[in-house]
Motif scaffolding. Structure first.
Motif, PDB file in Angstrom:
ATOM      1  N   ARG A  46     -81.829  43.542  28.662  1.00 13.90           N
ATOM      2  CA  ARG A  46     -81.365  42.882  27.443  1.00 13.90           C
ATOM      3  C   ARG A  46     -82.189  41.627  27.163  1.00 13.90           C
ATOM      4  O   ARG A  46     -82.490  40.861  28.064  1.00 13.90           O
ATOM      5  N   SER A  48     -82.599  38.673  23.645  1.00 19.28           N
ATOM      6  CA  SER A  48     -82.214  38.345  22.269  1.00 19.28           C
ATOM      7  C   SER A  48     -83.125  37.283  21.656  1.00 19.28           C
ATOM      8  O   SER A  48     -82.737  36.614  20.701  1.00 19.28           O
ATOM      9  N   SER A  49     -84.306  37.139  22.242  1.00 18.99           N
ATOM     10  CA  SER A  49     -85.279  36.206  21.673  1.00 18.99           C
ATOM     11  C   SER A  49     -86.662  36.564  22.204  1.00 18.99           C
ATOM     12  O   SER A  49     -86.798  37.273  23.207  1.00 18.99           O
ATOM     13  N   GLU A  95     -78.544  35.907  15.542  1.00 16.79           N
ATOM     14  CA  GLU A  95     -79.576  36.384  16.453  1.00 16.79           C
ATOM     15  C   GLU A  95     -79.683  37.899  16.400  1.00 16.79           C
ATOM     16  O   GLU A  95     -78.786  38.585  15.914  1.00 16.79           O
ATOM     17  N   ARG A  96     -80.794  38.390  16.919  1.00 17.57           N
ATOM     18  CA  ARG A  96     -81.032  39.821  17.043  1.00 17.57           C
ATOM     19  C   ARG A  96     -81.115  40.132  18.531  1.00 17.57           C
ATOM     20  O   ARG A  96     -81.863  39.482  19.243  1.00 17.57           O
ATOM     21  N   SER A  97     -80.369  41.102  18.953  1.00 16.07           N
ATOM     22  CA  SER A  97     -80.313  41.433  20.364  1.00 16.07           C
ATOM     23  C   SER A  97     -80.859  42.846  20.599  1.00 16.07           C
ATOM     24  O   SER A  97     -80.536  43.773  19.859  1.00 16.07           O
ATOM     25  N   GLU A  99     -81.197  45.861  23.515  1.00 17.67           N
ATOM     26  CA  GLU A  99     -80.642  46.344  24.774  1.00 17.67           C
ATOM     27  C   GLU A  99     -81.212  47.733  25.054  1.00 17.67           C
ATOM     28  O   GLU A  99     -80.934  48.675  24.317  1.00 17.67           O
ATOM     29  N   LYS A 123     -70.878  41.864  16.616  1.00 19.40           N
ATOM     30  CA  LYS A 123     -71.964  42.740  16.156  1.00 19.40           C
ATOM     31  C   LYS A 123     -71.794  43.006  14.663  1.00 19.40           C
ATOM     32  O   LYS A 123     -70.863  43.667  14.236  1.00 19.40           O
TER      33      LYS A 123
END
Length: 202
Positions: A46, A48-49, A95-97, A99, A123
């Motif tokens: 995972r 997110s940046s 933010e964009r995550s 996974e 989400k």
């Protein structure tokens, strides 16, 4: 990129060729390289940046940037199309995550449908990209009584995208709940990539 919008059992998009082929190939090679690695915690990678992605190497940081370009296209063009509720959370995007999810082969029939769920309240838009193997099992979409409606056909570089509704911690409304699940009865891991547009957890 080819996008089809479907209404049953609840509104969702099927997106073929989500990523440019060279980006898909890089993502696939990375995911396969780390399959069964002790660095993969709880069956997933995972980040997110760009900073978090660079933990896995500068090339993965660059790959994250490329992923963001593709998934932002869906947000910009399809969030409002897919949002069948009366919520408008476009201003809450924080933010964009990413996974990368490794689902190992399942032999226990009681676990084949996994946990039927709707996705959590943080989400805003969920997209599941099918990565590996070439022939696998896509996402199972459920009716409102949680019976199976149908399974999205698995195809590499195909994605399922939807705006969640029915999160236990927040939503009681008259709109359809986005019940879904997944299985893996193959002899190899099912590798998918979940791309989430997230709002602040507060």
């Amino acid at each position: 990129m080819k996008v089809e919008i479907h209404d049953k059992p609840w509104k969702h998009a099927i997106i073929d060729d989500l990523l440019p082929q060279n980006i898909f190939d890089k993502l696939l090679n990375f995911a396969l390289e780390y399959n069964k690695s002790p660095q993969v915690a709880n069956g997933a990678i995972r980040f997110s940046s760009h900073y978090q992605a660079c933990y896995w190497g500068d090339d993965i940081g660059k790959l994250y940037n490329e992923l963001v370009k593709s998934i932002d296209y869906i947000w910009d063009n399809y969030y409002k199309v897919l949002n069948f509720t009366d919520r408008d959370e476009t201003e809450l995007l924080s933010e964009r995550s990413v996974e990368i999810l490794y689902t190992q082969p399942q032999s226990n029939k009681e676990k084949l449908h996994g946990s039927v769920h709707t996705d959590t309240k943080i989400k805003l838009l969920s997209t599941c990209l099918y990565l590996f193997p070439e022939k696998g099992q896509g996402t199972i979409l459920h009716n409102q009584d949680k019976t199976v409606s149908h399974m999205v056909e698995w195809k590499q570089n195909r994605a399922l995208s939807f705006v969640r509704n029915g999160a236990k911690e927040m939503e009681e409304n008259s709109y359809k709940k986005t019940f879904h699940s997944y299985i893996n009865t193959n002899e190899v891991p099912r590798i998918s990539v979940n791309l989430f547009w997230m709002k602040d957890k507060k």
